[in-house]
Design a protein around this motif. Structure first.
Motif, PDB file in Angstrom:
ATOM      1  N   LEU A  89      10.320  22.571 -23.014  1.00 12.63           N
ATOM      2  CA  LEU A  89      10.496  21.232 -23.565  1.00 12.63           C
ATOM      3  C   LEU A  89      10.292  20.186 -22.476  1.00 12.63           C
ATOM      4  CD1 LEU A  89      11.358  19.205 -25.721  1.00 12.63           C
ATOM      5  CD2 LEU A  89      13.737  19.802 -25.251  1.00 12.63           C
ATOM      6  N   ALA A  90      10.900  20.422 -21.306  1.00 14.32           N
ATOM      7  CA  ALA A  90      10.740  19.482 -20.194  1.00 14.32           C
ATOM      8  C   ALA A  90       9.281  19.380 -19.760  1.00 14.32           C
ATOM      9  CB  ALA A  90      11.611  19.926 -19.018  1.00 14.32           C
ATOM     10  N   VAL A  91       8.584  20.512 -19.707  1.00 17.62           N
ATOM     11  CA  VAL A  91       7.165  20.524 -19.339  1.00 17.62           C
ATOM     12  C   VAL A  91       6.350  19.711 -20.327  1.00 17.62           C
ATOM     13  CG1 VAL A  91       5.116  21.992 -19.198  1.00 17.62           C
ATOM     14  CG2 VAL A  91       7.224  22.696 -18.059  1.00 17.62           C
ATOM     15  N   LYS A  92       6.615  19.908 -21.612  1.00 17.89           N
ATOM     16  CA  LYS A  92       5.843  19.208 -22.641  1.00 17.89           C
ATOM     17  C   LYS A  92       6.092  17.710 -22.609  1.00 17.89           C
ATOM     18  CE  LYS A  92       3.455  22.497 -24.480  1.00 17.89           C
ATOM     19  NZ  LYS A  92       1.971  22.468 -24.368  1.00 17.89           N
ATOM     20  N   VAL A  93       7.333  17.303 -22.326  1.00 19.87           N
ATOM     21  CA  VAL A  93       7.625  15.872 -22.228  1.00 19.87           C
ATOM     22  C   VAL A  93       6.841  15.258 -21.069  1.00 19.87           C
ATOM     23  CG1 VAL A  93       9.415  14.155 -21.737  1.00 19.87           C
ATOM     24  CG2 VAL A  93       9.887  16.021 -23.317  1.00 19.87           C
ATOM     25  N   VAL A  94       6.783  15.970 -19.928  1.00 16.67           N
ATOM     26  CA  VAL A  94       6.048  15.464 -18.771  1.00 16.67           C
ATOM     27  C   VAL A  94       4.554  15.368 -19.063  1.00 16.67           C
ATOM     28  CG1 VAL A  94       5.377  15.986 -16.386  1.00 16.67           C
ATOM     29  CG2 VAL A  94       7.754  16.236 -17.094  1.00 16.67           C
ATOM     30  N   VAL A  98      -1.271  13.909 -22.671  1.00 16.06           N
ATOM     31  CA  VAL A  98      -2.473  14.406 -22.005  1.00 16.06           C
ATOM     32  C   VAL A  98      -2.820  15.836 -22.388  1.00 16.06           C
ATOM     33  CG1 VAL A  98      -2.104  12.868 -20.052  1.00 16.06           C
ATOM     34  CG2 VAL A  98      -1.252  15.212 -19.949  1.00 16.06           C
ATOM     35  N   ASP A  99      -1.913  16.548 -23.072  1.00 13.23           N
ATOM     36  CA  ASP A  99      -2.267  17.913 -23.453  1.00 13.23           C
ATOM     37  C   ASP A  99      -3.017  17.906 -24.782  1.00 13.23           C
ATOM     38  OD1 ASP A  99      -0.427  17.709 -25.517  1.00 13.23           O
ATOM     39  OD2 ASP A  99       1.121  18.860 -24.504  1.00 13.23           O
ATOM     40  N   GLY A 100      -3.574  19.054 -25.143  1.00 21.24           N
ATOM     41  CA  GLY A 100      -4.392  19.140 -26.343  1.00 21.24           C
ATOM     42  C   GLY A 100      -3.672  19.757 -27.519  1.00 21.24           C
ATOM     43  N   VAL A 101      -2.344  19.757 -27.490  1.00 25.07           N
ATOM     44  CA  VAL A 101      -1.558  20.380 -28.547  1.00 25.07           C
ATOM     45  C   VAL A 101      -1.010  19.301 -29.471  1.00 25.07           C
ATOM     46  CG1 VAL A 101       0.440  21.830 -29.050  1.00 25.07           C
ATOM     47  CG2 VAL A 101      -0.935  22.270 -27.012  1.00 25.07           C
ATOM     48  N   ASP A 102      -1.205  19.472 -30.767  1.00 29.11           N
ATOM     49  CA  ASP A 102      -0.718  18.479 -31.731  1.00 29.11           C
ATOM     50  C   ASP A 102       0.686  18.796 -32.227  1.00 29.11           C
ATOM     51  OD1 ASP A 102      -3.116  17.022 -31.675  1.00 29.11           O
ATOM     52  OD2 ASP A 102      -4.037  18.410 -33.100  1.00 29.11           O
ATOM     53  N   ARG A 130       7.286  11.355 -30.094  1.00 30.09           N
ATOM     54  CA  ARG A 130       6.446  10.162 -30.081  1.00 30.09           C
ATOM     55  C   ARG A 130       4.979  10.505 -29.844  1.00 30.09           C
ATOM     56  NH1 ARG A 130      11.024   8.080 -26.902  1.00 30.09           N
ATOM     57  NH2 ARG A 130      12.196   6.642 -28.217  1.00 30.09           N
ATOM     58  N   THR A 131       4.717  11.662 -29.239  1.00 30.17           N
ATOM     59  CA  THR A 131       3.336  12.047 -28.932  1.00 30.17           C
ATOM     60  C   THR A 131       2.898  13.326 -29.640  1.00 30.17           C
ATOM     61  OG1 THR A 131       4.137  13.186 -26.932  1.00 30.17           O
ATOM     62  CG2 THR A 131       3.337  10.917 -26.673  1.00 30.17           C
ATOM     63  N   HIS A 132       3.825  14.038 -30.292  1.00 29.78           N
ATOM     64  CA  HIS A 132       3.512  15.300 -30.956  1.00 29.78           C
ATOM     65  C   HIS A 132       4.266  15.396 -32.280  1.00 29.78           C
ATOM     66  CE1 HIS A 132       2.798  16.099 -26.672  1.00 29.78           C
ATOM     67  NE2 HIS A 132       2.021  17.089 -27.014  1.00 29.78           N
ATOM     68  N   GLN A 133       3.776  16.277 -33.139  1.00 29.60           N
ATOM     69  CA  GLN A 133       4.588  16.708 -34.264  1.00 29.60           C
ATOM     70  C   GLN A 133       5.502  17.813 -33.727  1.00 29.60           C
ATOM     71  OE1 GLN A 133       2.868  19.251 -37.313  1.00 29.60           O
ATOM     72  NE2 GLN A 133       4.016  18.173 -38.888  1.00 29.60           N
ATOM     73  N   VAL A 134       6.808  17.638 -33.868  1.00 30.20           N
ATOM     74  CA  VAL A 134       7.782  18.575 -33.310  1.00 30.20           C
ATOM     75  C   VAL A 134       8.566  19.228 -34.440  1.00 30.20           C
ATOM     76  CG1 VAL A 134       9.804  18.830 -31.819  1.00 30.20           C
ATOM     77  CG2 VAL A 134       7.987  17.226 -31.191  1.00 30.20           C
ATOM     78  N   ILE A 135       8.565  20.552 -34.468  1.00 25.02           N
ATOM     79  CA  ILE A 135       9.335  21.326 -35.437  1.00 25.02           C
ATOM     80  C   ILE A 135      10.389  22.100 -34.656  1.00 25.02           C
ATOM     81  CG2 ILE A 135       9.271  23.143 -37.185  1.00 25.02           C
ATOM     82  CD1 ILE A 135       6.323  22.359 -37.670  1.00 25.02           C
ATOM     83  N   VAL A 136      11.658  21.911 -35.023  1.00 25.94           N
ATOM     84  CA  VAL A 136      12.756  22.539 -34.294  1.00 25.94           C
ATOM     85  C   VAL A 136      13.605  23.362 -35.260  1.00 25.94           C
ATOM     86  CG1 VAL A 136      14.747  22.157 -32.788  1.00 25.94           C
ATOM     87  CG2 VAL A 136      12.830  20.550 -32.752  1.00 25.94           C
ATOM     88  N   VAL A 137      13.799  24.624 -34.929  1.00 25.58           N
ATOM     89  CA  VAL A 137      14.756  25.461 -35.654  1.00 25.58           C
ATOM     90  C   VAL A 137      16.079  25.305 -34.929  1.00 25.58           C
ATOM     91  CG1 VAL A 137      15.310  27.781 -36.454  1.00 25.58           C
ATOM     92  CG2 VAL A 137      12.909  27.066 -36.252  1.00 25.58           C
ATOM     93  N   THR A 138      17.064  24.715 -35.589  1.00 30.62           N
ATOM     94  CA  THR A 138      18.292  24.360 -34.889  1.00 30.62           C
ATOM     95  C   THR A 138      19.529  24.619 -35.733  1.00 30.62           C
ATOM     96  OG1 THR A 138      19.439  22.579 -33.717  1.00 30.62           O
ATOM     97  CG2 THR A 138      18.226  21.952 -35.686  1.00 30.62           C
TER      98      THR A 138
END
Length: 205
Positions: A89-94, A98-102, A130-138
């Protein structure tokens, strides 16, 4: 061969400059997630010529240091499922836009989390959304209230006796009861009031 060697040298030089900056930025996000002083280390190691690939002439590995003074070891070997999820999660926020994952799916990201850490986790997930569609199982109400859409997963026995899984999107009127159930196991008057308050606060951002 000379041109290849020069290109590999340039790429390695850029990597050696970027790796500590990237690790520092990820560690800052890990601090937000209240990971107890854990650190990510980016190790860049040169490869023998026959091991070069299209990715370059070096191997990059993420190392995980659980706490200050502890030895950094390969993330994949020593981190728990929840720790790996929070580091990712921390990596993706950083990486941000700029990454290619939606779309990103997180499971077990809230393992062993509660209290203020749960709120911090929800804040970081909201930033990522804000930059991705995020799906969380929580299983955390603090995370669930921040979602734009809330689904409930239910398992039941089907007509043939085989287990079946259903997915239901909750309406705005149905969400308080589910949030209350996540908070206390039941929709009591007190838990419903708390759930409604949490949803109002989440809507305010």
């Amino acid at each position: 061969e000379d041109a290849l060697a020069e290109a590999a040298r340039v790429l390695d030089a850029v990597r050696m400059q970027a790796a500590p900056r990237f690790a520092e930025a990820v560690c800052a996000q890990m601090d937000r997630l209240e990971m107890g002083g854990a650190e990510l280390v980016c190790a860049v190691s040169p490869l023998e010529r026959e091991a070069w690939t299209r990715a370059g002439a070096s191997a990059v590995e993420f190392l995980f240091r659980p706490g200050a003074g502890m030895q950094a070891r390969p993330l994949a070997r020593i981190a728990s499922g929840g720790e790996v999820s929070r580091v990712m999660l921390a990596v993706k926020v950083v990486l941000g836009a700029v990454d290619g994952v939606d779309t990103l799916v997180f499971d077990e990201v809230d393992a062993g989390v509660g209290g203020s850490t749960a709120v911090a986790l929800a804040d970081v997930l909201a930033d990522l959304a804000r930059t991705h569609q995020v799906i969380v199982v929580t299983h955390l109400a603090q995370v669930a209230v921040r979602g734009e859409a809330h689904y409930v997963v239910r398992k039941s026995e089907g007509p043939s006796g085989m287990p079946e899984t259903s997915l239901q999107r909750l309406s705005a009127d149905e969400r308080p009861a589910e949030i209350a159930r996540m908070l206390s196991g039941d929709a009591t008057e007190a838990s419903l009031a708390h759930a409604r308050e949490m949803l109002v606060q989440a809507a305010r951002g």
